[in-house]
Design an enzyme around this catalytic site. Structure first.
Site, PDB file in Angstrom:
ATOM      1  N   GLU A  94      10.259  22.864  31.080  1.00 52.52           N
ATOM      2  CA  GLU A  94       8.954  22.858  31.755  1.00 52.52           C
ATOM      3  C   GLU A  94       7.816  23.325  30.849  1.00 52.52           C
ATOM      4  O   GLU A  94       6.718  23.598  31.327  1.00 52.52           O
ATOM      5  CB  GLU A  94       9.003  23.753  32.999  1.00 52.52           C
ATOM      6  CG  GLU A  94      10.089  23.410  33.995  1.00 52.52           C
ATOM      7  CD  GLU A  94       9.888  22.066  34.682  1.00 52.52           C
ATOM      8  OE1 GLU A  94       9.076  21.249  34.204  1.00 52.52           O
ATOM      9  OE2 GLU A  94      10.561  21.827  35.693  1.00 52.52           O
ATOM     10  N   HIS A 127       6.978  30.344  36.852  1.00 51.54           N
ATOM     11  CA  HIS A 127       7.511  29.243  37.660  1.00 51.54           C
ATOM     12  C   HIS A 127       8.870  29.659  38.204  1.00 51.54           C
ATOM     13  O   HIS A 127       9.708  30.185  37.455  1.00 51.54           O
ATOM     14  CB  HIS A 127       7.665  27.979  36.819  1.00 51.54           C
ATOM     15  CG  HIS A 127       8.473  26.906  37.479  1.00 51.54           C
ATOM     16  ND1 HIS A 127       8.165  26.394  38.715  1.00 51.54           N
ATOM     17  CD2 HIS A 127       9.603  26.268  37.070  1.00 51.54           C
ATOM     18  CE1 HIS A 127       9.065  25.466  39.042  1.00 51.54           C
ATOM     19  NE2 HIS A 127       9.949  25.383  38.059  1.00 51.54           N
ATOM     20  N   HIS A 159      11.849  29.159  41.865  1.00 51.86           N
ATOM     21  CA  HIS A 159      12.314  28.369  43.002  1.00 51.86           C
ATOM     22  C   HIS A 159      12.664  29.266  44.190  1.00 51.86           C
ATOM     23  O   HIS A 159      13.780  29.204  44.720  1.00 51.86           O
ATOM     24  CB  HIS A 159      13.557  27.569  42.616  1.00 51.86           C
ATOM     25  CG  HIS A 159      13.393  26.656  41.455  1.00 51.86           C
ATOM     26  ND1 HIS A 159      14.472  26.104  40.787  1.00 51.86           N
ATOM     27  CD2 HIS A 159      12.290  26.188  40.817  1.00 51.86           C
ATOM     28  CE1 HIS A 159      14.027  25.342  39.795  1.00 51.86           C
ATOM     29  NE2 HIS A 159      12.709  25.379  39.788  1.00 51.86           N
ATOM     30  N   TYR A 173      -4.918  36.411  55.560  1.00 52.95           N
ATOM     31  CA  TYR A 173      -5.975  36.592  54.569  1.00 52.95           C
ATOM     32  C   TYR A 173      -5.444  36.725  53.145  1.00 52.95           C
ATOM     33  O   TYR A 173      -6.170  36.484  52.170  1.00 52.95           O
ATOM     34  CB  TYR A 173      -6.855  37.794  54.924  1.00 52.95           C
ATOM     35  CG  TYR A 173      -6.195  39.147  54.745  1.00 52.95           C
ATOM     36  CD1 TYR A 173      -6.112  39.756  53.492  1.00 52.95           C
ATOM     37  CD2 TYR A 173      -5.659  39.834  55.827  1.00 52.95           C
ATOM     38  CE1 TYR A 173      -5.517  40.979  53.319  1.00 52.95           C
ATOM     39  CE2 TYR A 173      -5.050  41.065  55.671  1.00 52.95           C
ATOM     40  CZ  TYR A 173      -4.989  41.639  54.418  1.00 52.95           C
ATOM     41  OH  TYR A 173      -4.388  42.855  54.250  1.00 52.95           O
ATOM     42  N   HIS A 191      10.651  20.943  44.595  1.00 54.70           N
ATOM     43  CA  HIS A 191      10.934  21.621  43.324  1.00 54.70           C
ATOM     44  C   HIS A 191      10.810  23.137  43.445  1.00 54.70           C
ATOM     45  O   HIS A 191      11.812  23.838  43.431  1.00 54.70           O
ATOM     46  CB  HIS A 191       9.983  21.067  42.249  1.00 54.70           C
ATOM     47  CG  HIS A 191      10.258  21.537  40.868  1.00 54.70           C
ATOM     48  ND1 HIS A 191       9.869  20.834  39.751  1.00 54.70           N
ATOM     49  CD2 HIS A 191      10.872  22.654  40.393  1.00 54.70           C
ATOM     50  CE1 HIS A 191      10.239  21.484  38.662  1.00 54.70           C
ATOM     51  NE2 HIS A 191      10.846  22.602  39.027  1.00 54.70           N
ATOM     52  N   TYR A 241      -8.716  43.298  43.394  1.00 52.01           N
ATOM     53  CA  TYR A 241      -7.495  43.545  44.158  1.00 52.01           C
ATOM     54  C   TYR A 241      -6.278  43.172  43.310  1.00 52.01           C
ATOM     55  O   TYR A 241      -6.376  42.384  42.383  1.00 52.01           O
ATOM     56  CB  TYR A 241      -7.510  42.705  45.441  1.00 52.01           C
ATOM     57  CG  TYR A 241      -6.452  43.074  46.463  1.00 52.01           C
ATOM     58  CD1 TYR A 241      -6.652  44.120  47.346  1.00 52.01           C
ATOM     59  CD2 TYR A 241      -5.256  42.366  46.539  1.00 52.01           C
ATOM     60  CE1 TYR A 241      -5.704  44.459  48.301  1.00 52.01           C
ATOM     61  CE2 TYR A 241      -4.294  42.695  47.481  1.00 52.01           C
ATOM     62  CZ  TYR A 241      -4.516  43.739  48.355  1.00 52.01           C
ATOM     63  OH  TYR A 241      -3.568  44.059  49.292  1.00 52.01           O
TER      64      TYR A 241
END
Length: 220
Positions: free
Chosen positions: A76, A95, A97, A116, A158, A211
């Site tokens: 990837e 990334h 899963h 929120y 994916h 934040y």
């Protein structure tokens, strides 16, 4: 304060990959992490389980996609490279899963503003990029588009991507995205979730400017 060395970043990447497992966001050899370094980036290798990963296994890559490492980078690497190249304010890409994010991705469903906390991903939705085979240029194009003015997205059939100005923030967002998807899945079973307005999320995004995780040297 001096910039972290490639070795220090590699150690942080190894720790992040192990965190994906312990946090329940990934399994086996799934998931990958990259961090900008110099004119290129550092990328997790292909096929090495997180518990076996060592700092010296992390692959230094150029923005042209070249490397001279003994190990191949994750398949990837293209969308990691293209996200970092397209978004100069972003220094880290995660990334994975995770179950609930991936379940919604399997349905091709974007996540609306049911809480929120979606503001942490940069907008009133978490988009779901259309399906493309893993490791391809098509997937990279789809991912970059889904992340336009966002910090997180789903990848159809994916998984998910979370990005941030540093690795800690990207990993934190990955956790928050999975929590939000889990809550949304439960809410759909309870009844009809109420969607917050775009204006409310825009206000929350402004309040979120400071934040999330930060070091002790960062001012609130």
């Amino acid at each position: 304060m001096s910039e972290p060395t490639a070795y220090e970043i590699s150690c942080a990447i190894v720790e992040a990959m192990r965190s994906l497992i312990t946090l329940g966001l990934s399994q086996g050899t799934a998931g990958n992490v990259s961090v900008r370094h110099g004119d290129g980036f550092l990328m997790t290798p292909s096929g090495i389980p997180a518990d076996a990963l060592r700092p010296e296994d992390i692959v230094p890559m150029s923005m042209e996609g070249e490397h001279g490492h003994a190990l191949a980078p994750s398949s990837e690497w293209r969308f990691h490279r293209d996200i970092l190249r397209r978004r100069p304010e972003i220094d880290a890409v995660v990334h994975a899963h995770p179950t609930y994010c991936t379940a919604f991705a399997m349905c091709g469903t974007e996540i609306p503003a049911v809480h929120y906390m979606i503001a942490a991903a940069g907008g009133p939705t978490i988009r779901c990029a259309p399906y493309a085979p893993y490791g391809t240029e098509d997937l990279s194009v789809a991912a970059v588009a889904a992340l336009d003015d966002r910090l997180g997205c789903l990848l159809a059939n994916h998984g998910m991507i979370a990005i941030g100005s540093n690795l800690g923030k990207a990993l934190w967002l990955a956790v928050e995205m999975e929590a939000l998807c889990r809550q949304y899945a439960v809410a759909l079973q309870v009844g009809k979730p109420v969607i917050l307005s775009d204006a409310e999320i825009a206000r929350t995004i402004r309040r979120f400017e400071n934040y999330g995780p930060r070091s002790r040297t960062e001012t609130p």
